[in-house]
Write an enzyme that holds these catalytic residues in place. Structure first.
Site, PDB file in Angstrom:
ATOM      1  N   PRO A 177       0.826  -1.221   0.000  1.00  0.00           N
ATOM      2  CA  PRO A 177       0.000   0.000   0.000  1.00  0.00           C
ATOM      3  C   PRO A 177       0.851   1.259   0.000  1.00  0.00           C
ATOM      4  CG  PRO A 177      -0.780  -1.581   1.625  1.00  0.00           C
ATOM      5  CD  PRO A 177       0.492  -2.143   1.067  1.00  0.00           C
ATOM      6  N   HIS A 191      26.201 -20.558   3.042  1.00  0.00           N
ATOM      7  CA  HIS A 191      24.983 -20.010   2.445  1.00  0.00           C
ATOM      8  C   HIS A 191      24.227 -19.205   3.481  1.00  0.00           C
ATOM      9  CE1 HIS A 191      20.751 -20.466   0.633  1.00  0.00           C
ATOM     10  NE2 HIS A 191      21.411 -19.571  -0.058  1.00  0.00           N
ATOM     11  N   HIS A 192      23.934 -17.950   3.139  1.00  0.00           N
ATOM     12  CA  HIS A 192      23.110 -17.085   3.981  1.00  0.00           C
ATOM     13  C   HIS A 192      21.869 -16.671   3.213  1.00  0.00           C
ATOM     14  CE1 HIS A 192      26.854 -15.633   6.480  1.00  0.00           C
ATOM     15  NE2 HIS A 192      26.435 -16.828   6.847  1.00  0.00           N
ATOM     16  N   GLU A 193      20.820 -17.447   3.302  1.00  0.00           N
ATOM     17  CA  GLU A 193      19.535 -17.001   2.756  1.00  0.00           C
ATOM     18  C   GLU A 193      18.933 -16.086   3.816  1.00  0.00           C
ATOM     19  OE1 GLU A 193      17.514 -17.322  -0.219  1.00  0.00           O
ATOM     20  OE2 GLU A 193      16.719 -15.716   1.038  1.00  0.00           O
ATOM     21  N   HIS A 249      22.690 -13.474  -4.463  1.00  0.00           N
ATOM     22  CA  HIS A 249      21.512 -13.817  -5.274  1.00  0.00           C
ATOM     23  C   HIS A 249      20.366 -12.875  -4.916  1.00  0.00           C
ATOM     24  CE1 HIS A 249      22.236 -17.943  -7.218  1.00  0.00           C
ATOM     25  NE2 HIS A 249      23.401 -17.383  -6.969  1.00  0.00           N
ATOM     26  N   GLU A 250      19.544 -12.586  -5.884  1.00  0.00           N
ATOM     27  CA  GLU A 250      18.402 -11.658  -5.730  1.00  0.00           C
ATOM     28  C   GLU A 250      18.842 -10.268  -5.275  1.00  0.00           C
ATOM     29  OE1 GLU A 250      17.488 -15.670  -5.545  1.00  0.00           O
ATOM     30  OE2 GLU A 250      17.863 -14.750  -3.614  1.00  0.00           O
ATOM     31  N   GLU A 300      23.765 -13.233  -8.934  1.00  0.00           N
ATOM     32  CA  GLU A 300      22.726 -13.793  -9.803  1.00  0.00           C
ATOM     33  C   GLU A 300      22.071 -12.608 -10.508  1.00  0.00           C
ATOM     34  OE1 GLU A 300      19.187 -17.016  -9.178  1.00  0.00           O
ATOM     35  OE2 GLU A 300      19.111 -15.190  -7.986  1.00  0.00           O
ATOM     36  N   GLU A 328      18.237 -22.240 -12.487  1.00  0.00           N
ATOM     37  CA  GLU A 328      17.263 -22.844 -11.570  1.00  0.00           C
ATOM     38  C   GLU A 328      15.832 -22.762 -12.109  1.00  0.00           C
ATOM     39  OE1 GLU A 328      18.067 -20.457  -8.111  1.00  0.00           O
ATOM     40  OE2 GLU A 328      16.570 -18.959  -8.632  1.00  0.00           O
TER      41      GLU A 328
HETATM   42  C1  NOJ Z   1      17.075 -18.524  -4.732  1.00  0.00           C
HETATM   43  C2  NOJ Z   1      18.486 -18.666  -5.177  1.00  0.00           C
HETATM   44  O1  NOJ Z   1      18.671 -18.134  -6.469  1.00  0.00           O
HETATM   45  C3  NOJ Z   1      18.833 -20.123  -5.150  1.00  0.00           C
HETATM   46  O2  NOJ Z   1      20.123 -20.328  -5.672  1.00  0.00           O
HETATM   47  C4  NOJ Z   1      18.708 -20.638  -3.731  1.00  0.00           C
HETATM   48  O3  NOJ Z   1      18.913 -22.030  -3.737  1.00  0.00           O
HETATM   49  C5  NOJ Z   1      17.327 -20.363  -3.162  1.00  0.00           C
HETATM   50  N1  NOJ Z   1      16.954 -18.991  -3.371  1.00  0.00           N
HETATM   51  C6  NOJ Z   1      17.271 -20.648  -1.674  1.00  0.00           C
HETATM   52  O4  NOJ Z   1      18.077 -19.749  -0.993  1.00  0.00           O
HETATM   53 CA    CA Z   2      17.150 -16.496  -7.638  1.00  0.00          CA
END
Ligand code: NOJ
Ligand code: CA
Length: 703
Positions: free
Chosen positions: A196, A413-415, A483-484, A502, A508
């Site tokens: 919003p 990996h740090h999501e 990524h993202e 990325e 993917e």
């Molecule tokens: C999107 C990322 O591009 C991918 O490489 C990853 O495995 C997933 N997110 C999970 O974090």
């Molecule tokens: Ca991605």
């Protein structure tokens, strides 16, 4: 008499028009005189510019300026001074597509001041392969900072060019490219009202993202992008389809209508227009890197180009999960039973480490190792992940020691799931945790909507976050792959540890969506990769998802031979062998190319190139005399005669050719790869055949 008097009057009038400090016409040519930039002021004193390439206008009259809250940085300007300088230096990137880059430009600085006593400079750099310009707002009386509501920069096209574009989107670049004329771009703003808070941003315009590639009727190619994006939002472009004009549109912040707040003095990122006589010229250009500052982290020789495998594709194809519990209902603690499908277990990680060690890979990425994955998706909550707490079935102490013994590094990996404030509060501890466990590379991820709420992936707040991460990781000598994140703008020159990203549609997508059409990989090198290395994650041998689940219809949109060629055509100093060890074990002869291909280059030659159709590159290994060739096509079968005129005279080479086998076709028959060896030398011509959606990969070893 009368006549002479009139002439005299006319002469006087002309002299009076020229301000004493601006005696020269404000224009600058590139060193080789291919590119010319002209600066001008409109009748209302608004700055403007034009660009020509090889004597032909490629950017017509276009306006410049900034829309600053409460201040006039738009018009009423006069030139107060104009200066020029030339620069010619060669620099050596710590890794790259080439070992040396010549930075050669002529620069023109126009200082402006208006009736409101506002000062602003515009700096133009003219290279032989394009133009960069930026705004500089010096410290000035009564103004400590500026609030940028938008940028007024325009790019006036001089024809209705063929254009490769993705739609404007403040949160993602993961889109399929469309090819159309400029006048036919119909990218209705993708999500200009995601929350919003942003509803006021629904605007009836068309918008696209950069790098934006175009081909003019005479074959000239242009790429509009930006360089050195720091402390400012990413630039997207709105398009006026009638006038064929692009207008800068900055990604918003949570505090609409504010786009950026900057302390003075301040320099905007460079706006860049790459000019090339053909598509190959785009690949040869190093304009984006050249517009970035030298390393801010000093010696970067510790940054190591890396080839890796990982616990990754198995989650994307659905045979294991990131979370330990198989995404069960987490509402009750008693529901938390291990599902038996967890990918990042001690045993499985050990298997990948063994595989990496056996086949000479540097790293093993492990996703799903830490607690939080059961809550990560779509909940938009702040405290999802811990970056220092492994799942109980992941013995990090043992695995760190085991990897070290085997000479392999585990890649962290740090999501963040875009809970960025949560990540920031843990960053220092997380990087120390990595160091304590012998890890020197991290892949970050930003899936979902950003917290703080209302901020955008590509807005100023996040651009500053990514830089904080780049700085903090550099301090710990950690390499970074995001990524993202926002798409790269040549940042690897300034933060060489941020070596890949990325920020586009990766491989993917082929595992769980309609996927990337066969032409996708023939567009990336001319667009996304202009900003820097792309962690595309090639190397898929099992291209049909039905192999994992008969109900699945998703497929990788290439032949297997093309997957090999991508290691050469999709530049990144970080490359993954993305498929499962068990799929590679079945085809070790084909896998050999992935083992042999380097990730760092001394030189790059374009063998053939047409955006959206095909690209063929030959690259010379940074550390040997071996060449590697990748040639790929879109959905059409194509034949090429590769001229091996780049090989060293008098040297003999053995080429191992990995080509689409008999009857190969990305859709009907993706698997066959024919492998053959031939002796070659400089000047030989190698005919190759690419299947629909196919490719050829060649390892050329010096004897
Ligand atoms: C999107 C990322 O591009 C991918 O490489 C990853 O495995 C997933 N997110 C999970 O974090
Ligand atoms: Ca991605």
């Amino acid at each position: 008499m009368q006549k002479n008097y009139l002439l005299w009057l006319a002469l006087m009038a002309m002299t009076a028009c020229q301000s004493p400090t601006a005696s020269k016409i404000p224009q600058i040519d590139s060193p080789g005189k291919t590119v010319r930039v002209e600066f001008n002021l409109t009748a209302s004193g608004q700055p403007g510019y034009k660009v020509s390439f090889n004597g032909k206008e490629v950017i017509g009259q276009s306006l410049l300026g900034l829309d600053i809250q409460g201040q006039n940085f738009r018009d009423g300007f006069k030139i107060t001074s104009q200066s020029e300088r030339s620069y010619d230096q060669t620099w050596k990137p710590p890794y790259g597509e080439v070992a040396e880059i010549r930075e050669h430009f002529n620069e023109m600085t126009i200082q402006l001041e208006n009736a409101d006593k506002h000062k602003m400079s515009i700096i133009f750099k003219a290279f032989d392969d394009g133009v960069g310009f930026r705004y500089e707002i010096p410290a000035q009386d009564g103004l400590d900072s500026i609030t940028v509501n938008d940028e007024l920069t325009e790019f006036q096209m001089t024809g209705d060019h063929k254009t490769w574009w993705i739609p404007g989107d403040w949160d993602s670049n993961e889109h399929v490219y469309t090819t159309s004329k400029t006048s036919e771009i119909d990218a209705t703003p993708y999500n200009e009202a995601p929350t919003p808070i942003h509803t006021q941003h629904i605007v009836d315009v068309y918008s696209v993202q950069t790098p934006l590639a175009m081909q003019m009727a005479d074959g000239t190619h242009l790429v509009i992008h930006e360089a050195a994006l720091w402390d400012y939002p990413a630039m997207q472009l709105h398009i006026n389809r009638e006038s064929l004009k692009y207008i800068a549109a900055l990604v918003p912040s949570a505090k609409a209508p504010v786009k950026s707040v900057n302390k003075l003095p301040f320099k905007t990122p460079w706006r860049s227009i790459l000019t090339a006589k053909n598509a190959a010229g785009i690949i040869d250009s190093k304009l984006t890197l050249n517009l970035n500052d030298p390393s801010a982290i000093g010696d970067a020789s510790w940054v190591k180009p890396t080839k890796y495998v990982g616990i990754w594709w198995e989650m994307h194809v659905g045979i294991s999960t990131w979370d330990m519990y198989g995404l069960q209902d987490m509402s009750s603690a008693t529901n938390r039973k291990p599902s038996g499908k967890h990918g990042a277990t001690t045993e499985n990680t050990k298997r990948y480490i063994d595989f990496a060690a056996k086949h000479g890979f540097d790293g093993v990425l492990v996703e799903g190792w830490n607690v939080g994955w059961e809550d990560w998706f779509g909940k938009w909550i702040d405290s999802v992940f811990s970056f220092t707490t492994p799942y109980p079935d992941y013995d990090i102490e043992f695995l760190s020691k085991y990897a070290k013994e085997k000479g392999v590094k585990i890649i962290m990996h740090h999501e963040t799931s875009s809970a960025v404030t949560n990540y920031e509060s843990q960053m220092e501890a997380a990087y120390q945790f990595m160091i304590d466990h012998g890890m020197d590379a991290v892949k970050t991820g930003y899936v979902g909507k950003i917290i703080p709420r209302g901020e955008m992936h590509d807005g100023q707040w996040m651009v500053n976050h990514y830089r904080r991460v780049a700085e903090a990781t550099a301090k710990h000598k950690i390499m970074l792959n995001s990524h993202e994140s926002v798409r790269p703008t040549g940042w690897s020159r300034t933060y060489p540890n941020w070596f890949s990203a990325e920020a586009a549609r990766g491989n993917e997508f082929n595992a769980w969506s309609l996927g990337n059409p066969p032409e996708h990989e023939t567009i990336m090198p001319f667009t996304r990769i202009q900003g820097g290395g792309f962690d595309y994650t090639p190397g898929i041998f099992e291209t049909r998802m039905s192999a994992y689940d008969p109900k699945k219809t998703e497929v990788v949109h290439t032949t297997v031979a093309k997957q090999l060629a991508l290691y050469v055509t999709m530049y990144s100093p970080l490359q993954m062998a993305a498929d499962l060890p068990q799929n590679y074990e079945k085809r070790l002869d084909v896998f050999q190319f992935i083992k042999d291909v380097p990730v760092d280059w001394k030189d790059t030659k374009v063998l053939h190139a047409a955006i959206g159709d095909h690209i063929g590159l030959a690259r010379l290994d940074k550390n040997s005399d071996n060449w590697f060739i990748g040639s790929i096509t879109d959905e059409e079968a194509r034949n090429f005669d590769l001229k091996l005129d780049f090989l060293t005279d008098g040297k003999n080479y053995e080429a191992t050719i990995y080509e689409d086998g008999e009857g190969a076709d990305w859709k009907a028959n993706p698997y066959p790869v024919n492998i053959r060896k031939v002796e070659v030398k400089k000047g030989d011509v190698l005919p190759i055949k690419l299947a629909p959606g196919g490719g050829t990969a060649i390892a050329v070893f010096a004897k």
